[in-house]
Design a protein around this motif. Structure first.
Motif, PDB file in Angstrom:
ATOM      1  N   ARG A   1       0.798  -1.225   0.000  1.00 39.22           N
ATOM      2  CA  ARG A   1       0.000   0.000   0.000  1.00 39.22           C
ATOM      3  C   ARG A   1       0.827   1.270   0.000  1.00 39.22           C
ATOM      4  O   ARG A   1       0.398   2.296  -0.508  1.00 39.22           O
ATOM      5  CB  ARG A   1      -0.911   0.026   1.233  1.00 39.22           C
TER       6      ARG A   1
ATOM      7  N   ALA B   1      -7.687 -17.658   5.908  1.00 39.12           N
ATOM      8  CA  ALA B   1      -7.217 -17.619   4.518  1.00 39.12           C
ATOM      9  C   ALA B   1      -6.307 -16.429   4.287  1.00 39.12           C
ATOM     10  O   ALA B   1      -5.269 -16.540   3.634  1.00 39.12           O
ATOM     11  CB  ALA B   1      -8.400 -17.574   3.552  1.00 39.12           C
ATOM     12  N   ASP B   2      -6.701 -15.272   4.831  1.00 37.92           N
ATOM     13  CA  ASP B   2      -5.884 -14.079   4.621  1.00 37.92           C
ATOM     14  C   ASP B   2      -4.505 -14.240   5.234  1.00 37.92           C
ATOM     15  O   ASP B   2      -3.490 -13.909   4.615  1.00 37.92           O
ATOM     16  CB  ASP B   2      -6.567 -12.850   5.243  1.00 37.92           C
TER      17      ASP B   2
ATOM     18  N   LEU C   1      -4.927 -22.932   3.938  1.00 37.11           N
ATOM     19  CA  LEU C   1      -5.588 -22.329   2.773  1.00 37.11           C
ATOM     20  C   LEU C   1      -6.338 -23.385   1.972  1.00 37.11           C
ATOM     21  O   LEU C   1      -7.465 -23.165   1.514  1.00 37.11           O
ATOM     22  CB  LEU C   1      -4.559 -21.610   1.901  1.00 37.11           C
TER      23      LEU C   1
ATOM     24  N   ARG D   1     -10.455 -23.488   1.213  1.00 36.47           N
ATOM     25  CA  ARG D   1     -10.982 -23.570  -0.151  1.00 36.47           C
ATOM     26  C   ARG D   1     -11.827 -24.807  -0.358  1.00 36.47           C
ATOM     27  O   ARG D   1     -12.912 -24.743  -0.935  1.00 36.47           O
ATOM     28  CB  ARG D   1      -9.834 -23.554  -1.155  1.00 36.47           C
TER      29      ARG D   1
ATOM     30  N   ARG E   1     -15.158 -24.545   1.389  1.00 35.94           N
ATOM     31  CA  ARG E   1     -16.037 -23.555   0.757  1.00 35.94           C
ATOM     32  C   ARG E   1     -16.481 -24.005  -0.628  1.00 35.94           C
ATOM     33  O   ARG E   1     -17.424 -23.463  -1.178  1.00 35.94           O
ATOM     34  CB  ARG E   1     -15.286 -22.231   0.581  1.00 35.94           C
TER      35      ARG E   1
ATOM     36  N   ASP F   1     -14.394 -23.661  -3.116  1.00 34.86           N
ATOM     37  CA  ASP F   1     -13.706 -22.734  -3.999  1.00 34.86           C
ATOM     38  C   ASP F   1     -12.621 -23.468  -4.784  1.00 34.86           C
ATOM     39  O   ASP F   1     -12.100 -24.482  -4.338  1.00 34.86           O
ATOM     40  CB  ASP F   1     -13.048 -21.615  -3.176  1.00 34.86           C
ATOM     41  N   PRO F   2     -12.268 -22.933  -5.969  1.00 34.26           N
ATOM     42  CA  PRO F   2     -11.219 -23.571  -6.759  1.00 34.26           C
ATOM     43  C   PRO F   2      -9.848 -23.363  -6.134  1.00 34.26           C
ATOM     44  O   PRO F   2      -9.666 -22.485  -5.293  1.00 34.26           O
ATOM     45  CB  PRO F   2     -11.297 -22.819  -8.101  1.00 34.26           C
TER      46      PRO F   2
ATOM     47  N   ARG G   1     -19.858 -24.471   1.968  1.00 30.13           N
ATOM     48  CA  ARG G   1     -20.837 -24.841   0.947  1.00 30.13           C
ATOM     49  C   ARG G   1     -20.636 -26.285   0.490  1.00 30.13           C
ATOM     50  O   ARG G   1     -21.599 -27.030   0.330  1.00 30.13           O
ATOM     51  CB  ARG G   1     -20.703 -23.892  -0.237  1.00 30.13           C
TER      52      ARG G   1
END
Lengths: 90, 874
Positions: B170, B602-603, B626, B630, B633, B635-636, B771
């Motif tokens: 940042r 995850a972060d 991580l 994934r 969830r 997620d890919p 999910r």
């Protein structure tokens, strides 16, 4: 960067008016996305606007989710996708 | 210099904008990169001219010396800053204090400050640490920090990447300067009345190259920058050449007195070079217009001539009564002159100074070059240089170099009969061997160290040797061994009053004991931490925070773990102790996963993985976390992580790292609906388990074997929730998970219960965002189910008209499909004996005398249906 298909459900139906307010909403979505290095490519919407299928480029599924969080958008599922079209097999 | 820079307006605007931000109090860091000759210095000079009135400018440079002067640029800038800095540098040894004062001094001004550090691809290690320190904190002061480097000079292993990768995105801007366009080159050519085409093709738009070519009178375009520079100096007189050659062996700038000492009456020759534009005047010195020009001239000199020149410069520097040259320069010329005596005179001291200032890479190199000439030294001195080199190599992760030097020192000490030094070398070799993954050697050396030192009066070295053994045991998770040796180290250290060894030993014993939830272990670790914090033993403190935090996570004592990890991570962040910080961050990610903060998990895991060239031991926990987030969830991107982490974990050969990976992979398979793979993965991990294995890890793997219907006998010592689960008491299991604070596991337990419990489970999965798990469970329930999912007590099979257990039902279905026992065994991944056992049970429960009869009965009772498959739950 990978490309993702993001499915979203809007129980009330998604409304983005075609005027200045709507344009401002889109701009803020784009800018929030940029903070996560996420790019909204385009979306497909069903007829009653209760489901969208959005194409995004981004570094990871977590970045997609964070960007969605900033924009107050729901996420049903995320799938990594690649393009496949009839001309692919020439 | 006010020549207009072509095609750099956008960059100047960028810099101006950043300066404005700094002026408002939010400092910024800019990294300017590009190939050599691209005009980084020119850009900065232009920027200084434009804004010199509204900001303070300070410039520090890194030099291409044999080993650069530690914190060279900081010294440069300190000279320019008036006030405390100079004093501080002379008297203060604490680097943290120096760095903070430097930052404060830069920020202490009503107008913004621009601090420029050039050519950091040549920076020493201490300067790199300074850059990291400043880059991370500049946002709090009105300072624009500009860092330039050549990206064509740094290979993938260059330590600069560690710094660049760690700067906060940042507040850090990256500007990469491109070559000039064809049009720009053409414009420059027109200005010099030349044609542009060839020029662009050969120079590829490199500004320095272009201006060199245009400055010479030659018609054609030289092939390389070197040729262009040499063409420009072609017309210089022989005396001028002498000046250039001498100046070319002195990096950065050449003092006038030096030229006048070595060369006869060089003044007019110097003028000539300045007029020709090759050298430019500085304060009491001259410098090449560009480093590339210096290199070009240097490259024309044959090796013997180079050595001669370096020797002449060295002699002049030493003879000079005036200002002493820095040791770095003396070593530079001595090394390149091949002057062994001079190297031995200066390099060891330079090495010690570099080490003291934290420039450990440079210290290692300096010890190395001293050793090259060290045969003439007495053995003991040579051994000391070897030990110096070994230690510096160890600190800079050059482990083979460290081991080599340490082994050489060992032979010398043995010859000289210096027992305690032999012992010390052996202990070091033990530690180095462990790092080099040679456990057998580590053991051998450790034992020999103790044996050697026990023959001598009790000493600090002996205590260290005991502590080293304790550490080896701790790393193998051998609690009694760690305690035994740790206590011996402690006793001895206490009698010697050596706080550092006490802290180290307490840590080893404590960590090993704490693994089993022993509160004594916890207290010892706390004591170790306390000593380390009080006495400022930073590495020991970091290790204590880590063992307390990670130990508590493993015991699922989340509140306690949180405290230590949060404190430990801040402690390390303040001191730039990156490896420890990232390791603890990986553990905190795991904690967050287990308590249900998946976004946080995850972060944090992603942050660890973004670290540059982080060691596998640190990457592994982050990758697993991580991947878990994934896959739960849906997620890919989970499978590539699981594949990578499996490879890394297997390479370590350590069950504590391999088992969680196996559990994650088993869960992934189950979520995919691939029962066979789930069993295979879980079993693969299970086979590595031993009596020392963490019971939670074991429980988790057992869970997947149980869930897919083929659990082994329940081992002793499993944690409570798992015991409840495997004996069919889902209610108690869920309650136990709630007490511990693991919502996901709680939901998995509820999913085995009645309809109300299953609804609660789905609600929890929804809240967590699981999910994939949710969908998998709903699939099972959609297909109808048989109550219960275990081989436990009868209650779980009561709702089933035939009272068949899950496994028996499966066997029945396969029988209905016409499979023989051998085929059934293969399908279910169990032994044929087990199948026979089930078949008998099925026949008995269905009151059947043959397989065919059993199948018919089952149809009649509604246990299986003819169409569409079974009503069953797997």
């Amino acid at each position: 960067m990978p490309r993702y298909l993001v499915e979203r459900t809007f129980t009330e139906g998604l409304q983005i008016p075609v005027n200045d307010t709507g344009a401002a909403v889109c701009r803020s979505v784009v800018s929030n996305n940029a903070e996560e290095l996420v790019t909204w490519v385009h979306s497909y919407v069903n007829e009653d606007k209760t489901k969208t299928f959005c194409i995004y480029d981004g570094p990871s599924p977590e970045a997609i989710r964070r960007a969605a969080g900033r924009n107050n958008l729901p996420v049903d599922s995320i799938t990594e996708v690649r393009v496949l079209d009839p001309y692919f097999y020439k | 210099m006010s020549a207009h820079l072509l095609e750099r307006d956008l960059f100047l605007e960028n810099l101006a904008g950043l300066l404005e931000e700094a002026a408002r109090g939010t400092g910024r860091c800019v990294l300017i990169s590009g190939e050599a000759g691209i005009g980084k210095s020119a850009l900065i000079e232009c920027f200084s001219e434009l804004h010199g009135g509204s900001a303070r400018f300070y410039l520090g440079r890194c030099e291409a010396l044999f080993t650069p002067r530690p914190l060279g640029p900081l010294h440069d800038i300190a000279q320019q800053l008036h006030g405390r800095m100079r004093e501080l540098l002379e008297h203060e040894a604490d680097r943290a204090a120096i760095f903070s004062t430097f930052l404060d001094a830069l920020g202490d001004s009503p107008i913004p400050t621009v601090a420029i550090i050039e050519d950091v691809h040549w920076a020493d290690e201490a300067t790199l640490d300074l850059l990291k320190f400043l880059g991370r904190r500049v946002q709090h002061v009105p300072v624009l920090l500009i860092i330039t480097y050549r990206d064509d000079e740094i290979g993938p292993d260059h330590p600069l990447w560690f710094v660049l990768g760690d700067l906060p995105s940042r507040t850090t801007r990256r500007l990469h300067l491109p070559p000039l366009s064809r049009d720009a080159v053409a414009a420059l050519a027109r200005g010099a009345h030349r044609t542009g085409n060839d020029l662009y093709k050969v120079t590829a738009g490199n500004p320095f190259f272009v201006t060199e070519v245009l400055a010479s009178d030659e018609e054609g375009v030289p092939e390389t920058i070197r040729d262009a520079v040499l063409a420009r100096i072609a017309r210089i007189s022989p005396q001028g050449h002498d000046v250039l050659e001498l100046a070319s062996v002195v990096p950065a700038r050449t003092d006038l007195w030096l030229l006048k000492t070595i060369l006869p009456e060089p003044s007019s020759a110097i003028e000539e070079c300045i007029r020709a534009g090759i050298l430019r005047p500085e304060l009491d010195a001259v410098a090449f217009r560009h480093e590339l020009a210096r290199q070009a001239v240097e490259s024309t000199l044959p090796p013997f001539r180079l050595r001669e020149l370096h020797a002449e410069v060295l002699r002049a520097l030493l003879d000079n009564g005036g200002e002493p040259a820095t040791v770095a320069r003396l070593v530079h010329h001595a090394a390149l002159a091949g002057d062994g005596a001079a190297v031995l005179r200066f390099a060891p001291d330079a090495a010690r100074q570099a080490a003291q200032q934290g420039a450990h890479r440079e210290a290692a190199i300096l010890y190395g070059i001293a050793l090259r000439y060290a045969e003439v030294l007495p053995q003991a001195q040579r051994a000391e240089l070897l030990e110096g080199r070994a230690y510096e190599c160890y600190l800079t992760s050059q482990l083979e170099g460290a081991a080599e030097a340490r082994a050489a020192a060992l032979s010398i000490w043995r010859e000289l009969g210096e027992g305690d030094k032999v012992g010390r070398s052996l202990r070091w070799l033990s530690r180095l061997s462990w790092f080099l993954a040679d456990k057998a050697a580590a053991e051998r050396y450790a034992a020999e160290a103790v044996a050697t030192l026990e023959a001598l009066p009790p000493s600090r070295e002996l205590a260290m040797a005991y502590s080293n053994l304790a550490q080896l045991r701790m790393l193998e998770e051998n609690v009694s061994g760690a305690a035994h040796w740790g206590m011996r180290a402690l006793d001895l250290a206490e009698s010697l009053g050596d706080d550092e060894i006490i802290a180290h030993a307490l840590n080893n014993v404590g960590a090993a004991q704490f693994t089993y939830g022993d509160e004594d272990g916890y207290r010892r670790l706390e004591a170790s931490l306390h000593i380390a914090l009080e006495r400022g033993f930073e590495e020991h403190a970091a290790r204590a925070f880590t063992n307390l935090g990670s130990g508590a996570v493993k015991l699922r004592q989340y509140a306690r773990a949180s405290r230590y990890l949060d404190d430990g991570i801040s402690y390390c962040a303040e001191r730039d102790l990156d490896s420890w910080r990232l390791y603890m961050a990986g553990w905190r990610a795991r904690l967050r996963l287990e308590v249900g903060d998946w976004a946080g998990a995850a972060d944090e895991a992603a942050e660890v993985l973004a670290g540059y060239r982080v060691s596998p031991v640190i990457r592994i926990p982050a990758l697993v976390v991580l991947a878990w987030v994934r896959l739960r969830r849906g997620d890919p991107g989970s499978q590539p992580l699981l594949d990578e982490v499996r490879e890394l974990a297997l390479k370590t050969g350590e069950p504590q790292r391999i088992l969680p990976v196996a559990a994650a992979r088993a869960e992934a398979a189950w979520l995919r609906g691939d029962r066979a793979a789930c069993q295979a993965e879980a079993r693969a991990g299970y086979e590595l388990a031993s009596t020392d294995t963490d019971s939670w890890d074991l429980g988790q793997l057992h869970y997947w074997l149980w869930k897919t219907g083929d659990p082994p006998d329940m081992p002793l010592g499993l944690p409570e929730p798992y015991i409840f689960q495997f004996t069919g008491d889902w209610r108690a299991a869920a309650a136990a998970w709630v007490r511990i604070g693991c919502p996901y596991e709680q939901a998995l337990a509820l999913a085995e219960g009645d309809a109300k419990a299953r609804r609660s489970a789905l609600a929890i999965f929804d809240r967590l965002g699981a999910r994939a798990t949710s969908e998998r469970l709903q699939q099972q329930q959609g297909a109808g189910h048989v109550h219960g999912n275990s081989r436990g007590p009868r209650p779980s099979t009561r709702g089933n008209p035939a009272g068949l257990t899950n496994q028996q039902l499966e066997v029945l279905l396969l029988m209905a499909g016409g499979l023989h026992n051998a085929e059934i065994a293969a399908t279910l991944h169990v032994s044929p004996k087990t199948v026979e056992h089930h078949v008998s049970a099925v026949l008995a429960k269905l009151n059947a005398r043959s397989r065919a009869q059993a199948v018919t009965q089952a149809h009649n009772m509604g246990v299986i249906s003819k169409i569409g498959g079974p009503r069953r739950q797997i």
